[in-house]
Design a protein around this motif. Structure first.
Motif, PDB file in Angstrom:
ATOM      1  N   ASP A 197      -2.860   4.649  -3.484  1.00 66.25           N
ATOM      2  CA  ASP A 197      -4.111   5.268  -2.888  1.00 66.25           C
ATOM      3  C   ASP A 197      -3.889   6.660  -3.734  1.00 66.25           C
ATOM      4  O   ASP A 197      -3.159   7.469  -3.212  1.00 66.25           O
ATOM      5  N   ARG A 227      -6.168  11.127  -1.832  1.00 66.50           N
ATOM      6  CA  ARG A 227      -5.595  12.328  -1.151  1.00 66.50           C
ATOM      7  C   ARG A 227      -4.848  13.352  -1.837  1.00 66.50           C
ATOM      8  O   ARG A 227      -4.419  14.158  -1.393  1.00 66.50           O
ATOM      9  N   CYS A 236     -17.516  -2.226   4.595  1.00 65.44           N
ATOM     10  CA  CYS A 236     -17.130  -3.734   3.877  1.00 65.44           C
ATOM     11  C   CYS A 236     -16.362  -3.439   2.678  1.00 65.44           C
ATOM     12  O   CYS A 236     -15.240  -4.249   2.223  1.00 65.44           O
ATOM     13  N   LEU A 237     -16.546  -2.109   1.920  1.00 67.23           N
ATOM     14  CA  LEU A 237     -15.654  -2.005   0.812  1.00 67.23           C
ATOM     15  C   LEU A 237     -14.634  -0.644   0.813  1.00 67.23           C
ATOM     16  O   LEU A 237     -14.297  -0.147   0.001  1.00 67.23           O
ATOM     17  N   PRO A 254      -2.435  -4.573   5.153  1.00 66.03           N
ATOM     18  CA  PRO A 254      -3.168  -3.511   4.546  1.00 66.03           C
ATOM     19  C   PRO A 254      -4.354  -4.152   4.129  1.00 66.03           C
ATOM     20  O   PRO A 254      -5.336  -3.470   3.642  1.00 66.03           O
ATOM     21  N   ARG A 255      -5.021  -5.486   4.271  1.00 66.55           N
ATOM     22  CA  ARG A 255      -6.214  -5.853   3.607  1.00 66.55           C
ATOM     23  C   ARG A 255      -7.202  -5.765   4.436  1.00 66.55           C
ATOM     24  O   ARG A 255      -8.587  -5.872   4.037  1.00 66.55           O
ATOM     25  N   ASN A 281     -20.461   1.761   2.878  1.00 65.97           N
ATOM     26  CA  ASN A 281     -20.389   0.470   3.166  1.00 65.97           C
ATOM     27  C   ASN A 281     -18.955   0.301   3.763  1.00 65.97           C
ATOM     28  O   ASN A 281     -17.946   0.367   2.881  1.00 65.97           O
ATOM     29  N   ASP A 298     -20.589  -8.596   2.719  1.00 68.07           N
ATOM     30  CA  ASP A 298     -19.017  -8.345   2.473  1.00 68.07           C
ATOM     31  C   ASP A 298     -18.832  -7.982   1.052  1.00 68.07           C
ATOM     32  O   ASP A 298     -17.646  -7.919   0.642  1.00 68.07           O
ATOM     33  N   ARG A 299     -19.667  -7.560   0.163  1.00 70.40           N
ATOM     34  CA  ARG A 299     -19.541  -7.181  -0.982  1.00 70.40           C
ATOM     35  C   ARG A 299     -20.134  -5.855  -1.581  1.00 70.40           C
ATOM     36  O   ARG A 299     -20.434  -5.655  -2.887  1.00 70.40           O
ATOM     37  N   VAL A 309      -6.856   1.398   6.007  1.00 67.71           N
ATOM     38  CA  VAL A 309      -5.639   2.164   5.926  1.00 67.71           C
ATOM     39  C   VAL A 309      -5.806   3.559   5.064  1.00 67.71           C
ATOM     40  O   VAL A 309      -5.366   4.284   5.346  1.00 67.71           O
ATOM     41  N   SER A 310      -6.850   3.391   4.114  1.00 67.33           N
ATOM     42  CA  SER A 310      -7.069   4.753   3.246  1.00 67.33           C
ATOM     43  C   SER A 310      -7.847   5.461   3.801  1.00 67.33           C
ATOM     44  O   SER A 310      -7.781   6.674   3.489  1.00 67.33           O
ATOM     45  N   LEU A 311      -8.608   5.170   4.902  1.00 65.65           N
ATOM     46  CA  LEU A 311      -9.366   5.968   5.812  1.00 65.65           C
ATOM     47  C   LEU A 311      -8.486   6.784   7.130  1.00 65.65           C
ATOM     48  O   LEU A 311      -9.347   7.241   8.005  1.00 65.65           O
ATOM     49  N   ASP A 312      -7.386   6.692   7.231  1.00 63.33           N
ATOM     50  CA  ASP A 312      -6.504   7.005   8.200  1.00 63.33           C
ATOM     51  C   ASP A 312      -6.869   8.476   8.671  1.00 63.33           C
ATOM     52  O   ASP A 312      -6.956   9.425   7.662  1.00 63.33           O
ATOM     53  N   TYR A 328       0.830  -1.256  -0.027  1.00 64.58           N
ATOM     54  CA  TYR A 328       0.081   0.065   0.070  1.00 64.58           C
ATOM     55  C   TYR A 328       0.932   1.073   0.077  1.00 64.58           C
ATOM     56  O   TYR A 328       1.749   1.238   0.882  1.00 64.58           O
ATOM     57  N   THR A 382     -10.576  -4.017   6.051  1.00 64.17           N
ATOM     58  CA  THR A 382     -11.481  -3.441   5.618  1.00 64.17           C
ATOM     59  C   THR A 382     -11.894  -2.568   7.001  1.00 64.17           C
ATOM     60  O   THR A 382     -11.763  -3.069   8.157  1.00 64.17           O
ATOM     61  N   LEU A 419     -11.146   0.363   2.353  1.00 59.96           N
ATOM     62  CA  LEU A 419      -9.893  -0.163   3.025  1.00 59.96           C
ATOM     63  C   LEU A 419      -9.573   0.780   4.254  1.00 59.96           C
ATOM     64  O   LEU A 419      -9.421   1.915   4.090  1.00 59.96           O
TER      65      LEU A 419
END
Lengths: 352, 167
Positions: A49, A52, B62-63, B21-22, B60, B43-44, B67-70, A6, B24, B65
């Protein structure tokens, strides 16, 4: 889901450098990518990603009267943007007919263009699919294919592109702004998605590392705002992909059609512009007869790719109906069920 | 390589080290933060049982990640009641029998909270149905759900007016 690296770059240049590595994929909201990775259909070794990156979340009116929409603008935000929805009401209607409110809150403009087909054999990693695994064959040809393509398909692949958003956009001559290792370039949306031919794995014209940064609408695209509709046939009332959809946009003066913009969704591996049908309508009266003639012209090259001959007749009817709705005028308020035939006040005419 | 992220979940800061990193947002909430109110259905992205608000918007989980929402602000069903007092949307689901087995209910309620905040459906049952189309209920409690959303929206509008009068 496979394990991946990532990375979160700080600039478009860094993103392109990271995205140019073999096995890399760009991650925006991930609503389509993560779904496909969970099923094993896609296995990128690295996710870059791009959510951002600075400057990609703007909706701007351009000096020439057109608009530029950043690739990271969320579908719901674009549909709700007052200037955008007023200028391109059929695009807003198409956006609101897609997916669910939760998905529209997450999904991005760039991601919508990059979404993959809903063909079940593409999604099922155990099935043969030339699009996912070049040379593997196509299980859709002899399988469940009643929702597959009737235009532009090949022996190698009969999948369709599932986007609603792209259908009115292609009719409005939208342009895709792309940043890549060799710099910036523009591609007409009509040329962005590829027909399968013998290389269905190449879904778009993007080259390695290239990233969509924005979508641009030319000034003329704003000229259809008073007569613009999107109509989408689904197997349930809402939250379903199109079996067939149509965007119809007209400029009518003195009872005569001055210009027309038409496109079909759910019929091919790309949003399908119907230019021959548009030309037939110039100078015609907005009548059910002229719309029927145009709809016939839009489907002259159509051929069933399996158990789907019905889609050809359905596409003609949906396009004719969308034209009748567009001729009636853009509704003052977004219908309760966007793009649906089930709106009694702004839905399909019974005589279509 | 471990990834450190920080989220605000129901008003409380959570620092989490992800070995992988997988993960969700849904799995992070349920397995790492211990909040199991958010349900894993399909989960989809098809059933809406995992609906939460991220930075005020329903998505959702479940979709997405994690880590992307830090840095994101997350509201789950556990964060809705205030001081032992049910949120008006929760109370309305009880009053109108907006559930049977209850599995989809946290997602339904969070989706309803998002819909009411979005403010476009008004009191029109057809617009509310369309606005709730991302949440499936296999018991078929839809009639009660729509009534609950209508009622909750009215209650919230009344209390917003009262707040304005007090201010």
């Amino acid at each position: 889901m496979n394990l991946f690296d990532y990375v979160r770059p700080a600039s478009v240049a860094e993103a392109v450098a990271a995205g140019s590595q073999p096995g890399a994929a760009y991650l925006a909201a991930g609503t389509n990518l993560l779904d496909l990775m969970k099923g094993g259909a896609l296995r990128p070794g690295r996710l870059v990603d791009v959510t951002r990156l600075p400057g990609l979340d703007r909706i701007e009116t351009l000096a020439d009267g057109g608009m530029r929409i950043g690739a990271m603008v969320r579908n719901a935000d674009l549909a709700r943007d007052p200037a955008f929805a007023a200028a391109y009401p059929a695009v807003a209607e198409a956006l609101l007919s897609g997916a669910s409110p939760q998905l529209r809150n997450a999904a991005t403009v760039g991601g919508n263009l990059m979404q993959h087909t809903r063909c079940a054999y593409f999604h099922d990693a155990a099935s043969a699919c030339n699009r996912r695994d070049p040379g593997a064959g196509c299980d859709a040809r002899g399988g469940e294919n009643r929702n597959h393509a009737v235009l532009g398909w090949s022996d190698a692949c009969i999948a369709t592109h599932p986007s609603d958003f792209c259908v009115p956009l292609v009719a409005l001559d939208a342009v895709v702004e792309i940043e890549g290792p060799d710099g910036r370039r523009d591609v007409a949306l009509e040329d962005f998605h590829r027909l399968p031919g013998t290389t269905p794995e190449r879904e778009t014209v993007l080259r390695a590392g290239e990233l969509i940064t924005a979508l641009r609408l030319p000034p003329e695209a704003g000229g259809f705002r008073t007569h613009a509709r999107y109509l989408k046939l689904r197997e349930r009332t809402s939250f379903a992909f199109a079996i067939v959809s149509a965007a119809a946009m007209l400029r009518i003066e003195g009872g005569t059609i001055q210009s027309a913009r038409l496109a079909l969704g759910g019929v091919a591996a790309k949003p399908w512009r119907a230019k021959a049908a548009e030309e037939l309508l110039i100078g015609a009266a907005p009548t059910v007869e002229s719309f029927a003639t145009a709809a016939e012209a839009a489907l002259t090259e159509a051929m069933p790719s399996g158990d789907n001959a019905y889609k050809i007749e359905l596409a003609k009817r949906v396009l004719k109906c969308a034209l009748l709705l567009a001729a009636d005028g853009t509704p003052r308020r977004m219908p309760a069920l966007p793009a649906s035939v089930f709106n009694f006040d702004t839905g399909c005419h019974s005589h279509a | 390589m471990p990834l450190s992220i920080s989220l605000v979940v129901n008003g409380v800061r959570k620092d989490v080290v992800l070995e992988d990193p997988r993960v969700t947002l849904l799995d992070l909430l349920r397995e790492r933060v211990g909040l199991t109110g958010t349900k894993k259905g399909c989960d989809r992205g098809q059933c809406g049982a995992c609906t939460v608000l991220v930075d005020g918007r329903r998505i959702n989980a479940c979709l997405a990640l994690a880590v992307s929402l830090d840095g994101a602000d997350v509201l789950t069903i556990e964060g809705l009641a205030k001081g032992g007092q049910l949120d008006p949307v929760q109370a309305a689901f009880i009053a109108h029998d907006g559930f049977q087995c209850g599995f989809c209910t946290p997602g339904q309620i969070m989706s309803a909270v998002g819909l009411i905040r979005e403010g476009e459906a008004g009191d029109d049952p057809e617009r509310i149905r369309e606005g709730m189309s991302g949440n499936l209920c296999r018991c078929g409690a839809y009639v009660g759900i729509i009534e609950a959303v209508r009622d909750a929206r009215k209650q919230l509008a009344i209390s917003a007016n009262e707040d304005r009068r007090v201010a």
